[in-house]
Write an enzyme that holds these catalytic residues in place. Structure first.
Site, mmCIF file in Angstrom:
data_model
loop_
_atom_site.group_PDB
_atom_site.id
_atom_site.type_symbol
_atom_site.label_atom_id
_atom_site.label_comp_id
_atom_site.label_asym_id
_atom_site.label_seq_id
_atom_site.Cartn_x
_atom_site.Cartn_y
_atom_site.Cartn_z
ATOM 1 N N SER A 141 0.808 -1.301 -0.035
ATOM 2 C CA SER A 141 0.156 -0.150 0.013
ATOM 3 C C SER A 141 0.773 1.022 0.164
ATOM 4 O O SER A 141 2.095 1.252 0.106
ATOM 5 C CB SER A 141 -0.673 -0.104 1.277
ATOM 6 O OG SER A 141 -1.329 1.172 1.637
ATOM 7 N N TYR A 154 -3.053 -0.474 9.914
ATOM 8 C CA TYR A 154 -2.831 -1.123 8.384
ATOM 9 C C TYR A 154 -1.475 -0.488 8.049
ATOM 10 O O TYR A 154 -0.871 -1.647 7.471
ATOM 11 C CB TYR A 154 -3.814 -0.302 7.491
ATOM 12 C CG TYR A 154 -3.923 -0.540 6.129
ATOM 13 C CD1 TYR A 154 -4.705 -1.698 5.713
ATOM 14 C CD2 TYR A 154 -3.741 0.473 5.177
ATOM 15 C CE1 TYR A 154 -4.647 -1.910 4.462
ATOM 16 C CE2 TYR A 154 -3.474 0.205 3.760
ATOM 17 C CZ TYR A 154 -4.187 -1.088 3.421
ATOM 18 O OH TYR A 154 -4.301 -1.362 2.131
HETATM 19 P P1 NAP Z 1 -11.356 -5.606 -1.820
HETATM 20 O O1 NAP Z 1 -12.018 -5.409 -3.098
HETATM 21 O O2 NAP Z 1 -12.165 -5.583 -0.434
HETATM 22 O O3 NAP Z 1 -10.794 -7.290 -1.770
HETATM 23 C C1 NAP Z 1 -10.249 -7.710 -0.542
HETATM 24 C C2 NAP Z 1 -9.813 -9.354 -1.059
HETATM 25 O O4 NAP Z 1 -9.250 -9.664 0.068
HETATM 26 C C3 NAP Z 1 -10.976 -10.052 -1.142
HETATM 27 O O5 NAP Z 1 -10.949 -11.016 -2.347
HETATM 28 C C4 NAP Z 1 -11.161 -10.699 -0.072
HETATM 29 O O6 NAP Z 1 -11.894 -12.041 -0.267
HETATM 30 C C5 NAP Z 1 -9.727 -10.985 0.432
HETATM 31 N N1 NAP Z 1 -9.919 -11.341 1.857
HETATM 32 C C6 NAP Z 1 -10.243 -10.503 2.958
HETATM 33 N N2 NAP Z 1 -9.899 -11.374 3.874
HETATM 34 C C7 NAP Z 1 -9.550 -12.416 3.485
HETATM 35 C C8 NAP Z 1 -9.368 -13.480 4.501
HETATM 36 N N3 NAP Z 1 -9.294 -13.675 5.674
HETATM 37 N N4 NAP Z 1 -8.911 -14.440 3.787
HETATM 38 C C9 NAP Z 1 -8.780 -14.685 2.353
HETATM 39 N N5 NAP Z 1 -9.054 -13.727 1.675
HETATM 40 C C10 NAP Z 1 -9.273 -12.656 1.965
HETATM 41 O O7 NAP Z 1 -10.051 -4.622 -1.566
HETATM 42 P P2 NAP Z 1 -8.988 -4.249 -2.538
HETATM 43 O O8 NAP Z 1 -8.872 -2.889 -2.659
HETATM 44 O O9 NAP Z 1 -9.116 -5.180 -4.082
HETATM 45 O O10 NAP Z 1 -7.662 -4.988 -1.742
HETATM 46 C C11 NAP Z 1 -6.800 -5.800 -2.267
HETATM 47 C C12 NAP Z 1 -5.505 -5.780 -1.604
HETATM 48 O O11 NAP Z 1 -5.062 -4.428 -2.100
HETATM 49 C C13 NAP Z 1 -5.455 -5.628 -0.175
HETATM 50 O O12 NAP Z 1 -4.188 -6.066 0.443
HETATM 51 C C14 NAP Z 1 -5.610 -4.046 0.119
HETATM 52 O O13 NAP Z 1 -4.805 -3.709 1.510
HETATM 53 C C15 NAP Z 1 -4.363 -3.553 -1.000
HETATM 54 N N6 NAP Z 1 -4.728 -2.088 -1.209
HETATM 55 C C16 NAP Z 1 -5.809 -1.349 -1.790
HETATM 56 C C17 NAP Z 1 -5.816 -0.188 -2.157
HETATM 57 C C18 NAP Z 1 -7.260 0.408 -2.521
HETATM 58 O O14 NAP Z 1 -7.342 1.635 -2.599
HETATM 59 N N7 NAP Z 1 -8.185 -0.032 -2.911
HETATM 60 C C19 NAP Z 1 -4.714 0.626 -1.765
HETATM 61 C C20 NAP Z 1 -3.576 0.038 -1.175
HETATM 62 C C21 NAP Z 1 -3.320 -1.571 -1.142
HETATM 63 P P3 NAP Z 1 -12.992 -12.754 0.671
HETATM 64 O O15 NAP Z 1 -13.689 -11.529 1.397
HETATM 65 O O16 NAP Z 1 -13.935 -13.328 -0.466
HETATM 66 O O17 NAP Z 1 -12.328 -13.686 1.471
#
Ligand code: NAP
Length: 256
Positions: A141, A154
């Site tokens: 991130s 986080y």
């Molecule tokens: P998202 O749409 O909420 O997706 C999160 C993913 O993580 C889902 O597939 C969810 O699947 C999975 N997950 C959560 N808890 C889990 C668990 N206990 N076991 C297995 N899978 C789990 O969020 P996103 O924005 O795409 O985030 C993806 C990654 O990018 C994360 O690591 C986040 O920190 C990072 N990130 C996001 C942003 C942003 O702006 N969106 C910025 C920086 C970094 P299930 O709920 O089906 O298990």
């Protein structure tokens, strides 16, 4: 275009049921990888793999809860050898530092850091034993590299992934395993949808990055493809921001 081809490779994407992980899994699959989409939501995974198989790929789903040691070990024992591991699972909770409860702290770290550490240990041990090299991509991130308020726990988890990336790159280089970390900027997904509802926040972001667009998961996936294939054999130990320039640029209301 061999540098970008993943034909013959098996990729495991954890956190592939939606958002950034799903976009990465789709791109890896389209680049030729035999892709395993893992998360907790089986229905969403099935929908995604059905759509990928309809395109002619061999994508399949795997139920895995990254916060459970038992789930990680059971899932990995049933998987084939993995060439590419993408650690995209993650959750977030924005609060004042002094207000996090112990339960919230533990839940965030268990999912974003400890579970990913454990999965990387077991998958990495098999990569090493097999002796054919491999690729590990962490999804960090902006909090892997800088600070914004109300993201302390986080940030602890994502800074931990950045540190792990550098050390593992050094430790596993001798096994031809490259380890890198993508630091996405502001990417609209379920994780932050509620936060990005105000015009005020969008106005702030627009002035803070060279490319004023809001990020999408599709902005992240191409770098993950590069870091999964032969084109990244000489890239390791890096934390690479994909953030429209947020971490390096800003604009002024000033014309010379
Ligand atoms: P998202 O749409 O909420 O997706 C999160 C993913 O993580 C889902 O597939 C969810 O699947 C999975 N997950 C959560 N808890 C889990 C668990 N206990 N076991 C297995 N899978 C789990 O969020 P996103 O924005 O795409 O985030 C993806 C990654 O990018 C994360 O690591 C986040 O920190 C990072 N990130 C996001 C942003 C942003 O702006 N969106 C910025 C920086 C970094 P299930 O709920 O089906 O298990």
């Amino acid at each position: 275009m061999d540098e970008f081809s993943l034909t013959g490779k098996t990729a495991l994407v954890v956190g592939a049921s939606r958002g950034i992980g799903l976009a990465i899994a789709q791109s890896l699959s389209r680049a030729g990888a035999d892709t395993i989409l893992a998360a907790r939501s089986i229905d969403a995974l099935r929908k995604a793999t059905d759509a990928l198989r309809a395109e002619g790929s061999s994508a399949r789903e795997c139920v895995l809860d990254i916060s459970s040691s038992e789930s990680i070990r059971t899932a990995v024992s049933l998987l084939p050898d993995i060439d590419v591991l993408i650690n995209a699972a993650g959750i977030n909770l924005r609060k004042r530092f002094q207000d996090y409860t112990r339960e919230e702290y533990d839940r965030l770290l268990q999912t974003n850091l400890h579970g990913i550490v454990e999965l990387t240990q077991v998958v990495g041990a098999r990569m090493i034993a097999r002796g054919k090299g491999g690729k590990v991509v962490m999804i960090g991130s902006l909090m892997s590299i800088l600070g914004l308020p109300f993201l302390s726990v986080y940030a602890i988890s994502k800074s931990g992934l950045a540190g792990l990336t550098r050390v593992l790159a050094a430790e596993w280089g001798r096994y031809n395993i490259q380890v890198n970390c993508i630091a996405p900027g502001f990417i609209l997904t379920d994780l932050n949808h509620d936060m990005w509802q105000t015009d005020e926040l969008h106005k702030w972001r627009t002035g803070a990055q060279a490319n004023p667009q809001m990020g999408t998961p599709a902005h992240i996936a191409p770098l993950a493809v590069l870091l999964s294939g032969r084109g990244s054999d000489y890239i390791t130990g890096q934390v690479i921001a994909v953030d429209g320039g947020y971490s390096t640029t800003a604009s002024w209301p000033f014309e010379p």
